[in-house]
Design a protein around this motif. Structure first.
Motif, short mmCIF file in Angstrom:
data_model
loop_
_atom_site.label_atom_id
_atom_site.label_comp_id
_atom_site.label_asym_id
_atom_site.label_seq_id
_atom_site.Cartn_x
_atom_site.Cartn_y
_atom_site.Cartn_z
N LEU A 110 -0.67 10.49 3.40
CA LEU A 110 -1.17 9.71 2.28
C LEU A 110 -2.59 9.22 2.57
O LEU A 110 -3.47 9.28 1.69
CB LEU A 110 -0.25 8.52 2.01
CG LEU A 110 -0.68 7.55 0.92
CD1 LEU A 110 -0.87 8.26 -0.41
CD2 LEU A 110 0.34 6.41 0.78
N LYS A 123 -5.79 10.07 0.28
CA LYS A 123 -6.60 8.99 -0.28
C LYS A 123 -8.08 9.15 0.06
O LYS A 123 -8.96 8.84 -0.74
CB LYS A 123 -6.12 7.63 0.24
CG LYS A 123 -4.86 7.10 -0.43
CD LYS A 123 -4.47 5.74 0.13
CE LYS A 123 -5.52 4.69 -0.16
NZ LYS A 123 -5.13 3.35 0.36
N PRO A 157 -10.64 8.81 -3.40
CA PRO A 157 -10.74 7.34 -3.34
C PRO A 157 -10.59 6.66 -4.69
O PRO A 157 -10.33 5.46 -4.75
CB PRO A 157 -12.14 7.13 -2.75
CG PRO A 157 -12.90 8.38 -3.08
CD PRO A 157 -11.88 9.48 -3.00
N VAL A 205 -2.63 4.28 -5.78
CA VAL A 205 -1.39 4.70 -5.12
C VAL A 205 -0.25 3.82 -5.61
O VAL A 205 -0.33 2.58 -5.57
CB VAL A 205 -1.52 4.59 -3.59
CG1 VAL A 205 -0.19 4.95 -2.92
CG2 VAL A 205 -2.64 5.51 -3.08
N GLN A 231 -0.21 1.09 2.00
CA GLN A 231 -1.40 1.71 1.41
C GLN A 231 -1.39 1.69 -0.11
O GLN A 231 -2.34 2.13 -0.76
CB GLN A 231 -1.53 3.16 1.87
CG GLN A 231 -1.66 3.34 3.38
CD GLN A 231 -1.82 4.80 3.75
OE1 GLN A 231 -2.79 5.46 3.36
NE2 GLN A 231 -0.88 5.32 4.52
N ASP A 270 -1.41 0.49 -4.07
CA ASP A 270 -2.02 -0.48 -4.96
C ASP A 270 -0.96 -1.22 -5.76
O ASP A 270 -1.13 -2.39 -6.12
CB ASP A 270 -3.00 0.22 -5.92
CG ASP A 270 -4.13 0.89 -5.19
OD1 ASP A 270 -5.02 0.17 -4.69
OD2 ASP A 270 -4.13 2.13 -5.08
N ASN A 290 -7.25 3.50 -13.96
CA ASN A 290 -7.45 4.72 -13.18
C ASN A 290 -7.01 5.95 -13.95
O ASN A 290 -6.03 5.91 -14.71
CB ASN A 290 -6.67 4.64 -11.88
CG ASN A 290 -6.98 3.39 -11.07
OD1 ASN A 290 -6.65 2.30 -11.50
ND2 ASN A 290 -7.61 3.56 -9.93
N ILE A 317 -1.57 8.65 -7.27
CA ILE A 317 -0.74 9.27 -6.24
C ILE A 317 0.58 8.51 -6.23
O ILE A 317 0.60 7.29 -6.04
CB ILE A 317 -1.43 9.19 -4.86
CG1 ILE A 317 -2.80 9.87 -4.90
CG2 ILE A 317 -0.55 9.83 -3.79
CD1 ILE A 317 -3.64 9.64 -3.66
N ALA A 374 2.88 12.07 -3.78
CA ALA A 374 2.47 11.64 -2.45
C ALA A 374 2.95 12.68 -1.42
O ALA A 374 3.98 13.33 -1.62
CB ALA A 374 3.06 10.28 -2.13
#
Length: 353
Positions: A213, A217, A221, A225, A238, A240, A257, A261, A284
Motif C-alpha cells: 500500500l 500511495k 499521492p 485510502v 495509512q 484517510d 478525490n 485505494i 489495495a
C-alpha cells in the motif's frame, strides 16, 4: 500453522471451487426474471450484502429488497413485512435474521457460505475462553455463529463496535472481544478500553499488505485510502478513512478525490460506482510472498451466492436457516441490545443535527 488456520484454508479452497459460475447476459436476464416472479409469488424479500455479486445486489434493489452492511440487513429484515427473507451473504447473516425473525422463513442461496471469522471461533472453545475470564463483558462481532452470540453480552458490527465499547469502558467494564483481532486492536487503540482479544482474522482483509500500500500511495499521492478496520494495522494506519462498508461508500460519495485505494472486499465497488460513477476505484495491494489465495480481495464464500442457486432455493426451499429455540432466545438478548443502542444513538444524532 495451527490446526484452526489449516481448517480455514481448506474450507476457503473448497469454497473457491464452488463459486457461482459466470453467466452470459441472456441466461442472467432469464434468471433475474424468474427470481422476481418467485419473490413476488412467495411474499419474499431479497436481502443482500455489499460483498455479493453485482447481479444479486441490483436485483435486491429492483425488487424492493435491501443491499446493506450486516447491521442494516438485520434492521431491514425485522421491519419488512415479507413472510420469507432470502439472505444473500454468509451463514451468520442468515442466522441473525432468524434470531430476530423466528416466525419468518429464512432462506439462503447456499448454506455452505460461511466466514473465516466464524470458523475460527468455535462455540465450545469460545465458551471455555469466556469461562476463564468471568470478570469481563463479552462482546462479539456479528461475524460469529448463533451459538457464540448466545454466549455473549453484546453483539456489534463494525459500524457500532467503537461506540459500544466506548460506552462499556465509560462504565468501568473490561471487555472480552471476539473474534477479529485487527478490528479489536483498532477499537482498543481508539477507545483505550481494557480489551482481551480472541485471535481471529478475516482471510480477505488479512491479505492487504502495508508495504504494498505504501508503494502504491507513492505512485498515486492524490488518491485517498479507504480501509475496513478488519485490515492489519499497517494498512489501517495509512488510511484517510477507516470504517464500516457503509462509511467507506459514503466517503467515496462525499470526498473530493477522484481516485480511491480501497482495502476491503471488492464487491463493494458495485455500490461505490453507483453513488459515485465518475470516481476511480483501485483494490489495495494483496500480492506478495505470503498471499494464500488466488484473488485475495474477494470473499470466496460470498462468491458462492449466484443467480442460479438463488432461483433454486426459491423453487425448492431446501436451504433454510434453523436456530434452536434455546440458542435463539439467548442470542436475541445481545443482538437486540445492539439494535436498541444504535437506535438510541441515532435519535441523539438526529436531535443534535
Amino acid at each position: 500453522m495451527t490446526y484452526m488456520q489449516d481448517r480455514i484454508l481448506v474450507q476457503e479452497h473448497l469454497a473457491r471451487e464452488k463459486e457461482a459460475p459466470t453467466l452470459d447476459e441472456a441466461r442472467a436476464n432469464e434468471l433475474r426474471e424468474r427470481i422476481q416472479e418467485e419473490l413476488k409469488a412467495q411474499n419474499a424479500a431479497l436481502v443482500a450484502h455489499y460483498y455479493t455479486d453485482p447481479d444479486i445486489q441490483s436485483l435486491a434493489e429492483e425488487t424492493g429488497g435491501c443491499v446493506a452492511d450486516s447491521l442494516e440487513m438485520a434492521r431491514f429484515g425485522s421491519e419488512h413485512p415479507a413472510s420469507t427473507l432470502v439472505v444473500a451473504g454468509v451463514r451468520f447473516m442468515g442466522e441473525t435474521a432468524k434470531i430476530l425473525n423466528p416466525e419468518k422463513r429464512i432462506l439462503m442461496p447456499t448454506l455452505e457460505a460461511t466466514c473465516s471469522l466464524d470458523i475460527g471461533c468455535p462455540a465450545d472453545e469460545f465458551a471455555a475462553f469466556c469461562d476463564q475470564h468471568p470478570d469481563r463483558t463479552v462482546v462479539v462481532y456479528a461475524n460469529t455463529s448463533a451459538a457464540v452470540k448466545a454466549r455473549s453480552d453484546w453483539v456489534v458490527t463494525s459500524s457500532c463496535a467503537e461506540d459500544i465499547v466506548d460506552y462499556l469502558d465509560s462504565r468501568g467494564e473490561k471487555v472480552l472481544w471476539a473474534p477479529d483481532k485487527h478490528l479489536g486492536e483498532y477499537i482498543r487503540r481508539s477507545t483505550q478500553a481494557d480489551m482481551l482479544l480472541w485471535d481471529g482474522s478475516c482471510i480477505v482483509h488479512e491479505e492487504f499488505k502495508g508495504q504494498g500500500l505504501a508503494d502504491l500511495k507513492a505512485t498515486m499521492p492524490q488518491a485517498a485510502v479507504l480501509a475496513h478496520p478488519e485490515s492489519p494495522m499497517a494498512v489501517v494506519e495509512q488510511a484517510d478513512v477507516v470504517g464500516s462498508t457503509t462509511k467507506l461508500i459514503d466517503a467515496v460519495r462525499t470526498m473530493p478525490n477522484e481516485d480511491f485505494i480501497v482495502a476491503t472486499d471488492r464487491g463493494i465497488f458495485y455500490k461505490m460506482h453507483e453513488v459515485a460513477p465518475d470516481k476511480n476505484l483501485i483494490e489495495a495491494p494483496t500480492a506478495g510472498e505470503s498471499a494464500t489465495c488466488r484473488s485475495c480481495a474477494h470473499c470466496p464464500w460470498m462468491a458462492m451466492n449466484g443467480l442460479e442457486n438463488l432461483l433454486a432455493v426459491l423453487q425448492n426451499g431446501d436451504q433454510e436457516i434453523h436456530v434452536d429455540a434455546e440458542t435463539r432466545e439467548k442470542a436475541l438478548i445481545p443482538v437486540q441490545r445492539m439494535l436498541d443502542f444504535t437506535a438510541q444513538r441515532n435519535i441523539k444524532v438526529a436531535g443534535n443535527a
